[in-house]
Design a protein around this motif. Structure first.
Motif, PDB file in Angstrom:
ATOM      1  N   UNK A 163       0.834  -1.205   0.000  1.00  0.00           N
ATOM      2  CA  UNK A 163       0.000   0.000   0.000  1.00  0.00           C
ATOM      3  C   UNK A 163       0.865   1.250   0.000  1.00  0.00           C
ATOM      4  N   UNK A 164       1.938   1.228   0.797  1.00  0.00           N
ATOM      5  CA  UNK A 164       2.852   2.375   0.840  1.00  0.00           C
ATOM      6  C   UNK A 164       3.515   2.601  -0.513  1.00  0.00           C
ATOM      7  N   UNK A 165       3.878   1.516  -1.189  1.00  0.00           N
ATOM      8  CA  UNK A 165       4.493   1.633  -2.519  1.00  0.00           C
ATOM      9  C   UNK A 165       3.523   2.272  -3.512  1.00  0.00           C
ATOM     10  N   UNK A 166       2.248   1.869  -3.439  1.00  0.00           N
ATOM     11  CA  UNK A 166       1.245   2.452  -4.332  1.00  0.00           C
ATOM     12  C   UNK A 166       1.055   3.942  -4.063  1.00  0.00           C
ATOM     13  N   UNK A 167       0.967   4.327  -2.768  1.00  0.00           N
ATOM     14  CA  UNK A 167       0.800   5.738  -2.434  1.00  0.00           C
ATOM     15  C   UNK A 167       2.008   6.555  -2.883  1.00  0.00           C
ATOM     16  N   UNK A 168       3.181   6.000  -2.657  1.00  0.00           N
ATOM     17  CA  UNK A 168       4.405   6.702  -3.040  1.00  0.00           C
ATOM     18  C   UNK A 168       4.430   6.950  -4.559  1.00  0.00           C
ATOM     19  N   UNK A 169       4.036   5.951  -5.314  1.00  0.00           N
ATOM     20  CA  UNK A 169       4.008   6.098  -6.768  1.00  0.00           C
ATOM     21  C   UNK A 169       2.983   7.144  -7.196  1.00  0.00           C
ATOM     22  N   UNK A 170       1.825   7.152  -6.532  1.00  0.00           N
ATOM     23  CA  UNK A 170       0.782   8.123  -6.866  1.00  0.00           C
ATOM     24  C   UNK A 170       1.237   9.545  -6.551  1.00  0.00           C
ATOM     25  N   UNK A 171       1.899   9.716  -5.390  1.00  0.00           N
ATOM     26  CA  UNK A 171       2.396  11.047  -5.021  1.00  0.00           C
ATOM     27  C   UNK A 171       3.480  11.512  -5.991  1.00  0.00           C
ATOM     28  N   UNK A 172       4.370  10.580  -6.354  1.00  0.00           N
ATOM     29  CA  UNK A 172       5.437  10.927  -7.299  1.00  0.00           C
ATOM     30  C   UNK A 172       4.852  11.417  -8.623  1.00  0.00           C
ATOM     31  N   UNK A 173       3.829  10.728  -9.092  1.00  0.00           N
ATOM     32  CA  UNK A 173       3.209  11.122 -10.358  1.00  0.00           C
ATOM     33  C   UNK A 173       2.606  12.515 -10.277  1.00  0.00           C
ATOM     34  N   UNK A 174       1.891  12.792  -9.154  1.00  0.00           N
ATOM     35  CA  UNK A 174       1.263  14.105  -8.982  1.00  0.00           C
ATOM     36  C   UNK A 174       2.293  15.222  -8.879  1.00  0.00           C
ATOM     37  N   UNK A 175       3.359  14.980  -8.123  1.00  0.00           N
ATOM     38  CA  UNK A 175       4.380  16.012  -7.934  1.00  0.00           C
ATOM     39  C   UNK A 175       5.142  16.285  -9.228  1.00  0.00           C
ATOM     40  N   UNK A 176       5.449  15.235  -9.968  1.00  0.00           N
ATOM     41  CA  UNK A 176       6.163  15.429 -11.233  1.00  0.00           C
ATOM     42  C   UNK A 176       5.317  16.216 -12.224  1.00  0.00           C
ATOM     43  N   UNK A 177       4.021  15.916 -12.257  1.00  0.00           N
ATOM     44  CA  UNK A 177       3.131  16.637 -13.166  1.00  0.00           C
ATOM     45  C   UNK A 177       3.050  18.109 -12.785  1.00  0.00           C
ATOM     46  N   UNK A 178       2.995  18.372 -11.477  1.00  0.00           N
ATOM     47  CA  UNK A 178       2.938  19.763 -10.997  1.00  0.00           C
ATOM     48  C   UNK A 178       4.225  20.503 -11.331  1.00  0.00           C
ATOM     49  N   UNK A 179       5.338  19.821 -11.113  1.00  0.00           N
ATOM     50  CA  UNK A 179       6.627  20.471 -11.387  1.00  0.00           C
ATOM     51  C   UNK A 179       6.772  20.794 -12.873  1.00  0.00           C
ATOM     52  N   UNK A 180       6.336  19.882 -13.735  1.00  0.00           N
ATOM     53  CA  UNK A 180       6.418  20.156 -15.174  1.00  0.00           C
ATOM     54  C   UNK A 180       5.534  21.341 -15.571  1.00  0.00           C
ATOM     55  N   UNK A 181       4.372  21.442 -14.949  1.00  0.00           N
ATOM     56  CA  UNK A 181       3.471  22.558 -15.264  1.00  0.00           C
ATOM     57  C   UNK A 181       4.071  23.896 -14.844  1.00  0.00           C
ATOM     58  N   UNK A 182       4.671  23.929 -13.648  1.00  0.00           N
ATOM     59  CA  UNK A 182       5.276  25.167 -13.163  1.00  0.00           C
ATOM     60  C   UNK A 182       6.481  25.540 -14.012  1.00  0.00           C
ATOM     61  N   UNK A 183       7.255  24.509 -14.430  1.00  0.00           N
ATOM     62  CA  UNK A 183       8.444  24.775 -15.242  1.00  0.00           C
ATOM     63  C   UNK A 183       8.087  25.393 -16.585  1.00  0.00           C
ATOM     64  N   UNK A 184       6.834  25.247 -17.014  1.00  0.00           N
ATOM     65  CA  UNK A 184       6.406  25.818 -18.294  1.00  0.00           C
ATOM     66  C   UNK A 184       6.212  27.338 -18.212  1.00  0.00           C
ATOM     67  N   UNK A 185       6.193  27.885 -16.989  1.00  0.00           N
ATOM     68  CA  UNK A 185       6.039  29.343 -16.800  1.00  0.00           C
ATOM     69  C   UNK A 185       7.410  30.004 -16.884  1.00  0.00           C
ATOM     70  N   UNK A 186       7.558  30.952 -17.770  1.00  0.00           N
ATOM     71  CA  UNK A 186       8.827  31.656 -17.965  1.00  0.00           C
ATOM     72  C   UNK A 186       8.984  32.730 -16.889  1.00  0.00           C
ATOM     73  N   UNK A 187       9.944  32.598 -15.954  1.00  0.00           N
ATOM     74  CA  UNK A 187      10.121  33.608 -14.893  1.00  0.00           C
ATOM     75  C   UNK A 187      10.407  35.007 -15.442  1.00  0.00           C
ATOM     76  N   UNK A 188      11.043  35.081 -16.615  1.00  0.00           N
ATOM     77  CA  UNK A 188      11.384  36.398 -17.185  1.00  0.00           C
ATOM     78  C   UNK A 188      10.141  37.115 -17.708  1.00  0.00           C
TER      79      UNK A 188
END
Length: 426
Positions: free
Chosen positions: A369-394
């Motif tokens: 169960x912990x492995x499944x939760x960890x995988x689900x959290x990893x997927x959500x965080x990676x998706x969020x990070x990719x979305x934020x990285x698409x914003x140009x700080x400049x």
């Protein structure tokens, strides 16, 4: 089986025949007429099964190869390789058709007996030459090509040679090895193999694959025009989906290869749909039916694999070993669709229930169960990070307003809360 054993000072009639056969092999090696005639008699009445395999044994020889190599007066005291050479030589009387038929029948029987021990007298050099000849004719397709494949190939993954009696026995090779030597794919080689087996099941050919061996003499083949009834050059034809398309094509009265060709060429299908409204309507109807059929086939295969293997892959990719009780429930689901495997509603119901059972097993196992939760959290965080990285700080300062500032602040709070949650448990 027991055999008659006389005293060592007197040979039995069977041993006397073997003794004369051995002498013929040694005396007539150049023109082995006597040897071939005696060998035909020994094979015809199975003399070699009627003599003991040794001084202290009342049991017969376990194989024909053992009989050939055993020391006199029980065996021939010859090398199997030398007997293969003698078999290739002609009897002086083989100009007569009846005598030639008798000799050929003997050769076939002897080679079959030796092939059962993996001793075919067929060299790797000869195999390479024959495979190259096969490859040169491969594109044409024919019964002979399929015959050669089943003589050479075993679909299993066991080794291609075995050790026995102090010699390395020749055997069939894997489809992968055959394909490597022929410069083609193992899938293509196995399509020839399956075509032969399909013909055997239909009674179109007499010999099954396990009766044939490298160097086997030619056999009677079906008419050339029947070849396409059993062989398909398309890889998709051997899949569940391809089998369904082929069956549907036959039901519609068209050749399966036509339907498979359309399925494998989406660009051509698109051109026809764009050019003809009636084709477009037919395609929409067919596409819906095909999508449902693919889903049904995939779901059914999933249920079958879980039932047979007792394992299932969770969402994270980890392989879950199912308890016996759960496996029994999955088997019940598979049995429930056995009588109606084409019913999409019944298959979907079984698929959903099996997934729910797997989910229960995961939740009952803390580590899984912990492995499944960890995988689900990893997927959500990676998706969020990719979305934020698409914003140009400049570019952000030029367009920021109160709404953007509020969203960034809320995001920062969520991240801070996650970090704080981790820190409290360290």
């Amino acid at each position: 089986m027991s055999v008659r054993v006389d005293s060592n000072s007197q040979l039995t009639p069977e041993q006397e025949r073997v003794y004369r056969l051995r002498n013929a092999a040694e005396r007539d090696g150049g023109t082995p007429g006597g040897f071939l005639e005696l060998l035909a008699a020994v094979v015809a009445d199975e003399t070699w099964r009627q003599i003991p395999s040794g001084v202290s044994s009342s049991e017969p020889f376990s194989s024909f190869a053992e009989f050939i190599e055993a020391k006199p007066p029980f065996g021939l005291g010859q090398r199997v390789e030398d007997v293969h050479v003698l078999l290739q030589m002609q009897h002086p009387h083989e100009a007569a058709a009846e005598f030639r038929s008798k000799m050929n029948a003997m050769r076939s029987e002897v080679r079959q007996l030796l092939a059962q021990d993996g001793v075919t007298g067929y060299s790797e050099q000869q195999r390479d030459r024959d495979i190259q000849a096969w490859a040169a004719l491969d594109k044409s397709g024919s019964w002979w090509l399929a015959f050669f494949v089943v003589c050479q190939v075993r679909p299993q993954s066991s080794g291609s040679t075995a050790q026995g009696g102090g010699r390395a026995t020749k055997a069939k090779i894997s489809a992968n090895e055959f394909a490597r030597r022929a410069g083609t794919s193992a899938d293509r080689v196995l399509r020839y193999y399956k075509a032969w087996e399909a013909a055997r099941s239909a009674g179109a050919v007499v010999h099954s694959a396990d009766q044939l061996f490298p160097g086997h003499e030619p056999v009677e083949l079906p008419p050339a025009e029947d070849w396409t009834l059993y062989y398909s050059s398309r890889r998709s034809a051997s899949t569940d989906r391809g089998a369904l398309i082929s069956a549907a094509a036959e039901a519609e009265g068209i050749r399966p290869t036509k339907a498979l060709e359309v399925a494998e060429n989406p660009t051509a299908l698109r051109a026809a749909i764009l050019a003809d409204p009636r084709t477009a309507d037919a395609a929409r109807t067919a596409l819906k039916a095909l999508t449902m059929e693919e889903r049904r086939s995939e779901h059914l295969e999933y249920v079958r694999a879980v039932a047979e293997e007792g394992k299932a892959q969770a969402a994270s990719g980890q392989l879950i070993e199912l308890p016996e009780q759960i496996r029994a429930q999955v088997s019940e689901q598979l049995a429930s669709v056995a009588d109606a495997p084409t019913d999409p509603d019944l298959v979907t119901s079984a698929y959903d229930l099996v997934q729910e059972l797997v989910k229960q097993v995961v939740e009952a196992d803390p580590e899984a169960h912990a492995t499944e939760q960890r995988a689900r959290f990893q997927t959500a965080l990676k998706a969020t990070r990719r979305s934020i990285a698409a914003i140009d700080p400049a570019s952000l300062p030029d367009v920021v307003d109160d709404g953007l500032r509020e969203e960034i602040g809320a995001l920062q709070k969520v991240v801070n809360d996650l970090v704080a949650s981790i820190a409290r448990h360290e």
